[in-house]
Write an enzyme that holds these catalytic residues in place. Structure first.
Site, PDB file in Angstrom:
ATOM      1  N   CYS A  90       0.821  -1.210   0.000  1.00 61.11           N
ATOM      2  CA  CYS A  90       0.000   0.000   0.000  1.00 61.11           C
ATOM      3  C   CYS A  90       0.855   1.261   0.000  1.00 61.11           C
ATOM      4  CB  CYS A  90      -0.950  -0.013   1.191  1.00 61.11           C
ATOM      5  SG  CYS A  90      -1.867  -1.543   1.289  1.00 61.11           S
ATOM      6  N   HIS A 386      -9.888   1.980  -1.047  1.00 59.19           N
ATOM      7  CA  HIS A 386      -8.434   1.850  -0.973  1.00 59.19           C
ATOM      8  C   HIS A 386      -7.924   0.805  -1.956  1.00 59.19           C
ATOM      9  CE1 HIS A 386      -4.450   1.163   0.457  1.00 59.19           C
ATOM     10  NE2 HIS A 386      -4.717   0.151   1.244  1.00 59.19           N
ATOM     11  N   CYS A 416       0.500   3.219   5.865  1.00 58.81           N
ATOM     12  CA  CYS A 416       0.962   1.904   6.325  1.00 58.81           C
ATOM     13  C   CYS A 416       0.863   0.923   5.170  1.00 58.81           C
ATOM     14  CB  CYS A 416       0.110   1.432   7.500  1.00 58.81           C
ATOM     15  SG  CYS A 416      -1.649   1.410   7.116  1.00 58.81           S
TER      16      CYS A 416
END
Lengths: 429, 310
Positions: A90, A386, A416
């Site tokens: 990510c 996301h 994160c």
């Protein structure tokens, strides 16, 4: 060595879609190409040879070994624009921004695009591991007999394909299961998580309403807003959902589908350049990239509370702030990626924990509190969704615009990533 | 003493074990045979298959339990001896401790000795140890102590106190999904084709509700999860608790201690203990980096021609 500043000219993304929704048939390359073309249209980059395009995807087909270059070739950018793939889970979208910005600062390139894309709908499915072993053995065989002997090992159960699982290879736990432990260990309440989730939806809805996203998004496949956005979200409504992660913890389980990000499809890109290049092309400068730091934690064997899978930004942040002699109070906007509401709240708690900051961060006391009025003011991943590698580009472009609209100031980003990693960065205008 | 240059075949030994089971009628002593197997070359394909089944990286370094399976045929030969007091079928592997003196590599030729020792009471019967040792050019590189239980009358009083409540698992915990065919897979690479591991039907014949995982597979898999964290020399000591009924989802805790790691494997849902133990790392390094380089260089040059017969 002389360096110069890397300017953020602007960004473009497609609306984020829920998994197996409107983008179910769109591949990573389809979405990245569309996103690059939107950027080309917005900034007049047709047939432009850029310094480079750096992008990546977390879930990737083996045929997409050159995903970014293939997307560039299919876009309206000059086919002479080089490209490469990056993957840092990510953190990919922010890491590509760092790479492109660094090259601009060093004078190696004048302009570049940092991007990321992910689909959880058009996910790669691999052949069964046993079948793969048999096929490879047959492929290595030098005679027809040896090949047939190898192929004779094929068994019906090997036809069941291997579907990618959303879990950490070394712990066998999904990100949500990891975060459920962190959420409990840091004492994050259900109410606090639902409040953060509701605020994310309300802020993003307000941002759409006042046109903030008009020059950040290009509609795609019939979608013009993030599909996950619930403008009418409230703590009351979110409070009715039952726990989705950490159910083994019984009453302590607080993470629901509402305060966790859903699986999402989408892509985002950011255009960076030197001041000279932007001026030559009569393009605006929204903000500048200042500095970045990455960190990683031993979530496999480390402390259950302090080395949680998504806790790495907690460790990256003090290093970044110290190097730049800044504190949270020096920032106008703070963007903390909302993988889960619990991630954001545990991160904030850690920075406010005097004992933790002394022991683990080597500080003289707590790193400090983040003013909630500066936190994710236009919503974040809980509302937008996301698509793993696309999140960095979404945040960089919108933060640059917020700083520009603000008439200047500083912004902080914290993201994160899987594998116990974290990327943080500073922008200013 | 039986001195071998090639490992004994397991299948005839198993048949012997099955056929001669009733002839092992107890007794108060273990045979004092010492089985030796000299200068074994490592088969890279077999090593890779073992590493894959146990969750190890494919590498030239032998996993500590790989040496156990190379010594295993000697253990079976010893336990099927006429003088051995117990039938092999029905023996329970209750503990294993391995001490690795240094990294052993696939280019080295390893010799083994196996003997039985220390017949003693156990609360549920009697127990004894099988002691195995591996040497390279006379240097002891690896030792293993496997403790087996023969259920039966015991002279040792049972601990009447109820089993103490287990403390929660320490530190970060991982989830391990164990496929139903792991017994067949590990049986294939280890040669340990005890029917209780191979299939639900054969396991049921021996009183288990389903096939159970090999204890030594679980130990190997637990150590493999410490990839990158273990030095070249250490002692890994585990007790096998309740059998792992296949397929299974396990909760694995490996928590760092002052002198190494504690290991604690339980059922993810049941919380029942399956394996408990530790990895102990010697306080001072047993060899300097210089010694290690010399040992690695020396090994291939010393390769001796393989003897053909026992």
């Amino acid at each position: 060595m002389n360096t110069r500043r890397a300017a953020i000219v602007g960004g473009n993304r497609i609306p984020f879609a829920r998994s197996n929704g409107p983008y179910a048939h769109a591949s990573n390359q389809d979405m990245l190409t569309a996103t690059l073309d939107g950027l080309v249209a917005r900034f007049g980059l047709q047939n432009e040879r850029l310094g480079e395009v750096a992008a990546g995807a977390v879930l990737k087909h083996s045929r997409d070994f050159n995903l970014t270059r293939e997307s560039v070739l299919g876009s309206r950018l000059s086919a002479e624009t080089p490209a490469y793939d990056v993957q840092q889970a990510c953190g990919t979208g922010l890491e590509t921004t760092i790479l492109v910005a660094n090259k601009i600062e060093l004078g190696q390139i004048e302009s570049g695009v940092a991007a990321g894309v992910d689909t959880t709908s058009d996910a790669p499915i691999a052949v069964n591991e046993d079948l793969r072993a048999v096929l490879l053995e047959a492929n290595r065989a030098k005679s027809v007999g040896a090949r047939l002997k190898a192929l004779a090992k094929i068994r019906p159960q090997q036809l069941v394909p291997s579907i990618p699982v959303n879990s950490e290879p070394r712990t066998g736990m999904s990100m949500g299961e990891h975060q459920a432990i962190t959420t409990i260990e840091w004492g994050i309440t259900r109410e606090a998580q639902d409040e953060l989730a509701a605020a994310s939806h309300q802020h993003l809805a307000a941002a759409y309403d006042r046109g903030f996203l008009d020059d950040l998004i290009t509609p795609y496949l019939g979608l013009s807003r993030d599909q996950n956005l619930r403008a009418d979200s409230s703590v009351e409504k979110l409070g009715k959902l039952s726990p989705a992660f950490g159910k083994a913890f019984g009453d302590e389980a607080t993470m629901t589908a509402g305060n966790s990000t859903p699986l999402t499809d989408g892509a985002a890109a950011v255009l960076l350049a030197s001041d000279e290049w932007a001026a030559q092309h009569k393009l605006p400068v929204l903000a500048y990239f200042v500095d970045a730091e990455t960190a990683a934690v031993d979530y496999v064997h480390g402390d259950r509370k302090e080395d949680g899978l998504l806790m790495a930004p907690v460790y990256a942040m003090p290093r970044l702030l110290q190097r730049n002699k800044l504190s949270f109070d020096d920032f106008d906007f703070i963007e903390i990626h909302e993988a889960f509401a619990g991630t954001v709240l545990a991160t904030l708690n850690a920075w406010e924990d005097d004992d933790f900051c002394r022991r683990r961060l080597g500080l003289d006391g707590a790193l400090g509190s983040v003013d909630r009025a500066k936190l994710n003011v236009n919503g974040s991943s809980l509302a937008a969704g996301h698509p793993f590698a696309a999140t960095g580009g979404r945040i960089v472009a919108s933060l640059a615009k917020m700083l520009h609209d603000n008439g200047g100031g500083r912004g902080l980003i914290s993201i994160c990533a899987a594998g116990g990693q974290g990327v943080v960065a500073i922008l200013e205008a | 003493m039986p001195s071998l240059t090639a490992p004994p075949s397991l299948l005839p030994l198993y048949l012997k074990a099955a056929a001669t089971g009733p002839l092992h009628r107890g007794g108060d002593s273990l045979p004092d045979s010492v089985y030796t197997l000299s200068d074994q070359r490592i088969d890279p394909a077999h090593l890779a298959a073992f590493q894959q089944v146990c969750g190890y990286r494919t590498s030239d370094v032998l996993p500590p339990t790989y040496l156990h399976i190379l010594a295993f045929p000697l253990s079976v030969a010893l336990m099927t001896e006429r003088e051995f007091p117990f039938p092999m079928v029905g023996m329970v592997h209750v503990a294993n401790s391995i001490t690795l003196a240094r990294a052993v590599r696939s280019a080295e030729q390893v010799s083994f000795t196996v003997r039985a020792a220390d017949l003693r009471p156990h609360p549920a019967g009697r127990q004894f140890d099988l002691l195995a040792e591996a040497t390279v050019d006379g240097e002891v590189v690896w030792t293993s102590r496997s403790t087996y239980l023969r259920r039966g009358k015991s002279t040792e009083k049972k601990d009447d106190a109820k089993r103490a409540e287990l403390e929660p698992q320490q530190g970060a915990v991982s989830v391990l999904r164990v496929p139903g065919d792991i017994g067949r897979r590990y049986g294939g690479v280890s040669g340990d084709r005890n029917p209780i591991h191979l299939h639900n039907l054969t396991a049921k014949a021996f009183g288990f509700p389903s096939a159970i995982a090999h204890g030594m597979w679980l130990k190997a898999r637990t150590l493999a999860a410490l990839e990158g964290r273990l030095p070249d020399a250490y002692t890994a000591e585990v007790a096998f608790k309740l059998p792992v009924l296949l397929p299974a989802t396990l909760s694995v805790s490996a928590a760092q201690q002052d002198d190494g790691w504690s290991l604690d494997v339980r059922g993810a849902k049941s919380g029942k203990p399956h394996l408990a133990g530790s990895v102990t790392v010697p306080a001072a390094p047993t060899s300097t980096p210089k010694d290690k380089a010399a040992a690695t260089k020396k090994a291939p040059a010393k390769r001796a021609p393989r003897k053909k017969t026992a």
